[in-house]
Write an enzyme that holds these catalytic residues in place. Sequence first.
Site, PDB file in Angstrom:
ATOM      1  N   SER A 199      95.407  33.039  16.797  1.00 18.12           N
ATOM      2  CA  SER A 199      96.842  33.319  16.764  1.00 18.12           C
ATOM      3  C   SER A 199      98.439  32.771  16.109  1.00 18.12           C
ATOM      4  O   SER A 199      97.851  33.095  15.198  1.00 18.12           O
ATOM      5  CB  SER A 199      96.924  33.461  18.370  1.00 18.12           C
ATOM      6  OG  SER A 199      98.054  34.723  18.834  1.00 18.12           O
ATOM      7  N   ASP A 302      93.319  45.050  19.290  1.00 19.52           N
ATOM      8  CA  ASP A 302      94.870  43.927  19.359  1.00 19.52           C
ATOM      9  C   ASP A 302      95.744  44.647  18.439  1.00 19.52           C
ATOM     10  O   ASP A 302      95.556  45.185  17.040  1.00 19.52           O
ATOM     11  CB  ASP A 302      93.958  42.449  18.705  1.00 19.52           C
ATOM     12  CG  ASP A 302      95.095  41.780  18.443  1.00 19.52           C
ATOM     13  OD1 ASP A 302      96.340  41.465  18.866  1.00 19.52           O
ATOM     14  OD2 ASP A 302      94.745  41.078  18.061  1.00 19.52           O
ATOM     15  N   HIS A 332      93.560  40.451  21.768  1.00 21.14           N
ATOM     16  CA  HIS A 332      93.832  39.435  21.537  1.00 21.14           C
ATOM     17  C   HIS A 332      93.458  38.246  22.494  1.00 21.14           C
ATOM     18  O   HIS A 332      93.389  38.490  24.323  1.00 21.14           O
ATOM     19  CB  HIS A 332      95.524  39.758  21.210  1.00 21.14           C
ATOM     20  CG  HIS A 332      96.245  38.938  20.603  1.00 21.14           C
ATOM     21  ND1 HIS A 332      96.157  38.472  19.802  1.00 21.14           N
ATOM     22  CD2 HIS A 332      96.373  37.332  21.347  1.00 21.14           C
ATOM     23  CE1 HIS A 332      96.185  37.297  19.161  1.00 21.14           C
ATOM     24  NE2 HIS A 332      97.126  36.797  19.953  1.00 21.14           N
TER      25      HIS A 332
END
Length: 357
Positions: A199, A302, A332
Site C-alpha cells: 500500500s 481494489d 485492498h
Amino acid sequence: MGMAMYSSVLILFLCFCQLGHKITASDEQKTPSHTLQEAYDFLGIKPNPDGSLTREIRIPMVNATPNVEPSSTTQIALSKDIPLNPFTKTFIRLYKPLNNPKKNRKIPLIIYLHGGDFVLFSAKTVVFHEFCNQISAQFPAVVASVEYRLAPEHRLPAAYDDAMDAIMWARSQAVCVNGSDAWIKTLADFSHVFLLGSSAGGNAAYHAALRALDLNLSPIKIRGLIMNQPYFGGVHRTESEIKLSEDAYIPLYVNDLLWTFSLPKNANRDHEFCNPLMIGRSYDLGKIKRLPRVMMKGDGGDPLVDREKMLVKFLKAKGVEVVSIFKEGGHHGIELSNTTAAQELYDAMKDFILSTR
C-alpha cells in the site's frame, strides 16, 4: 513552467494515451457525497488544532521478540528494534528466521515499508509484524521493517526520507560503520537487497528505488522492487475508482482525505508523490529504465488496481523488467485477513526473489 517542462508533460501524456490507460474526464463530480466527519470516523482519527491527529488504535501493536520463547509452538522468527535516526525518532524492526540457514549461507536482505496510507499504523502493528515474521521464515530472509514518520505531522517526502535512511543504514552495516549488527553480519547477503512495500509502503519503496539510483550504494546491490497493492492516485478518476467508490476498505472519499493529509500543503493528487505518471516533474525519465527488476501485485476488487496496471505499462514502456500479478476479486490488504491470499503472495514474492539475479 518552461517549454522544456511543457514538452516533458506532453510527451508523458501522449505516452500514457498509447498505453491505453483508463482515465475518466471527470473528477469529484462522480464522487458520492460524504462529510469529513464520516471520513474521520471511518479512519478512527480526530484532527487536533495544531494540525496533528489523535489516532484510535484499532489494530494492536506488539513488542519485538528477540529471544526464543520455549512455551511457544508458533514462533517462526526472532525480531528486535534498532534505532535508525535519532533526530526523526525512527527505528528498524529487524527479523531473522528462527531456524538459521546452513552454516555460511547468506540470505537476502529485505527492506520493508508497511501500509497505512501514510497516515496510520506502525512497524509494531501486529498484522505487519506477523507479515514480516512469515516472509523472514519462509523465504528465508533478513527483514528490516522501517518505522517511518506519518502524515500529516510529517508530510511527504518524510516517509521517503526515512526509507532512504534505511537503505543507507543497510550500506553502513555492509561496510561495518560503527560495527555491524550480529544478525546482519552473520546472515545478510548485501548483494541481494530488495525493497518491499505494501500500500503506502509500495509507493514509498518505488520513490526510494528511484532516489537510490542517484547514489553509490556499494557494496550493497538493490536487485528488486516489490510493490504489493501500492498506494497511488491522481486528480482524474480511473474506472476502478469510480466502480468501487464505496469500497469497504478504501472508499474514495476516505482516499481523498488521506491524500490531503499526506501530500505537501497545497498540492493536488497529480503531484508526483501521488501520481506516478507525473514522475517526470521531479525525476529524470531516462533513469527510470535503470530501475531494478519489479514485481507488481494487485487485485481486481481494489479501487487502486487500474493505477497499478497503468504503472506496469509505463514501466514496461521504459524498458523496466516487470513481473505483474493481478488477481480477480480480492480487496485492498487482502493478505492481512485471508491466509490463502497471504500464502499465495508469500510464494509469489519468494519466486520473484529466487529468480532475480
